[in-house]
Design an enzyme around this catalytic site. Structure first.
Site, PDB file in Angstrom:
ATOM      1  N   LYS A 185      97.082 -73.844  20.008  1.00 54.13           N
ATOM      2  CA  LYS A 185      96.637 -72.872  19.660  1.00 54.13           C
ATOM      3  C   LYS A 185      97.851 -71.964  18.599  1.00 54.13           C
ATOM      4  O   LYS A 185      98.644 -71.742  19.191  1.00 54.13           O
ATOM      5  CB  LYS A 185      96.220 -71.497  20.800  1.00 54.13           C
ATOM      6  N   LYS A 187      79.613 -75.625  18.767  1.00 54.91           N
ATOM      7  CA  LYS A 187      79.647 -75.263  19.923  1.00 54.91           C
ATOM      8  C   LYS A 187      78.240 -74.453  20.248  1.00 54.91           C
ATOM      9  O   LYS A 187      77.699 -73.984  19.478  1.00 54.91           O
ATOM     10  CB  LYS A 187      80.636 -73.739  19.995  1.00 54.91           C
TER      11      LYS A 187
END
Length: 325
Positions: free
Chosen positions: A148, A244
């Site tokens: 991240k 997703k």
């Protein structure tokens, strides 16, 4: 058919930080459909980035309860519910119920390949370069690490992570945290340490620079990618798409999106919101179609629901039938 809606909170092991902020727990909504002899379950994660909240999703499901209980098909769901997370939970619960009624796994009913054990990415939360380097050292036995990024110091983070996890494959998620001004520099820094894929480097709606910039790293759409209606605008900017279920509105539209993306030459990444094994289970059915798998949500929680998907390190096993599907 009887509908049950519940809200659940699951603590994270520590905290989870991306470029937009941090959290210490995940708040999910579950849907249960019961026909008197069989029960189907689904889970979703309403995401404020997409202007969806837990109260909003719960209210939408409650408002549609009479229509759902009267009998709803996968094709009806989009006309019954507006929030995509709510659609996801209902769609997955309906698949689970159908599988139990038929005595067949969802992958067969959906015409998908039989899922096999698959390696998932393991996410390193955004932190200082030094802290992320230490986290990489602890996770260096894992074959695929997801980093991240999206704040100042990313180049240093990349160097320290690569130094401390020399054998791991690396992918990056900038969560819209870079700009057109530093994009070339950051993609070059990623290429220098062998990063294979970068998710959503620029803000959705402000990513036109991707059309003209040359790169040695695959660029994957995440926040810019939702359902089939978003696919056309990705062509020419992105090399891959992160699918997703909370964005597509369930497994049914996710399957359609995956097949359409493949037809257009886009790579497939199967991703997730941070959630339990119940949310990972339907997404796992897309793994035979995927180039990259990122379904590590349960690994980042203090505890998972029971029964759960088994993880042998980063090797993710197919979901057990008593969990879902």
């Amino acid at each position: 058919m009887r509908l049950t809606i519940a809200e659940e909170r699951w603590p994270i092991a520590g905290s989870f930080t991306i470029s937009r902020g941090s959290k210490t727990e995940v708040h999910v909504v579950t849907v249960t459909l019961a026909d008197g002899g069989h029960v189907g379950n689904g889970e979703c994660v309403p995401y404020p980035r997409y202007e969806e909240t837990v109260p909003q999703v719960t209210a939408a499901l409650e408002a549609a309860s009479s229509r759902i209980e009267a009998g709803v098909s996968h094709g009806d769901i989009a006309s019954v519910l507006t929030p995509h997370a709510a659609r996801n939970a209902l769609d997955c619960a309906l698949w689970d119920l159908r599988a139990k009624q038929a005595g067949k796994p969802v992958w067969q009913l959906a015409g998908l390949p039989e899922p096999k054990p698959a390696v998932t990415a393991y996410t390193l939360s955004l932190d200082t370069p030094e802290a992320m380097g230490e986290a990489a050292a602890k996770a260096s036995a894992r074959p695929l690490l997801k980093l991240k990024l999206g704040r100042g110091g990313d180049a240093e983070r990349l160097k320290l992570i690569r130094r401390n996890a020399p054998a791991s494959r690396l992918i990056v998620d900038a969560n819209e945290g870079w700009t057109a001004d530093n994009l070339a520099q950051m993609l070059a820094a990623c290429a220098d340490v062998g990063v294979e894929l970068v998710e959503q480097p620029l803000p959705a709606g402000n990513d036109e620079a991707l059309r003209t910039i040359s790169r040695a790293v695959t660029v994957c759409a995440d926040e810019s990618a939702h359902g089939l209606d978003s696919l056309a605008q990705l062509i020419g900017k992105y090399d891959a798409i992160n699918i997703k279920l909370d964005k597509t509105g369930g497994l049914t539209p996710a399957i359609a999106l995956a097949r359409a993306a493949q037809e257009r030459g886009l790579g497939i990444m199967v991703g997730c919101m941070l959630a339990t094994s119940l949310a990972m289970a339907p997404a796992f059915l897309l793994t035979p179609l995927a180039d990259v798998i990122d379904l590590d949500g349960p690994l980042l929680l203090k505890q998972d629901r029971v029964p759960a998907i088994r993880f042998d390190g980063s090797l993710m096993q197919p979901p057990p039938p008593d969990l879902w599907g």
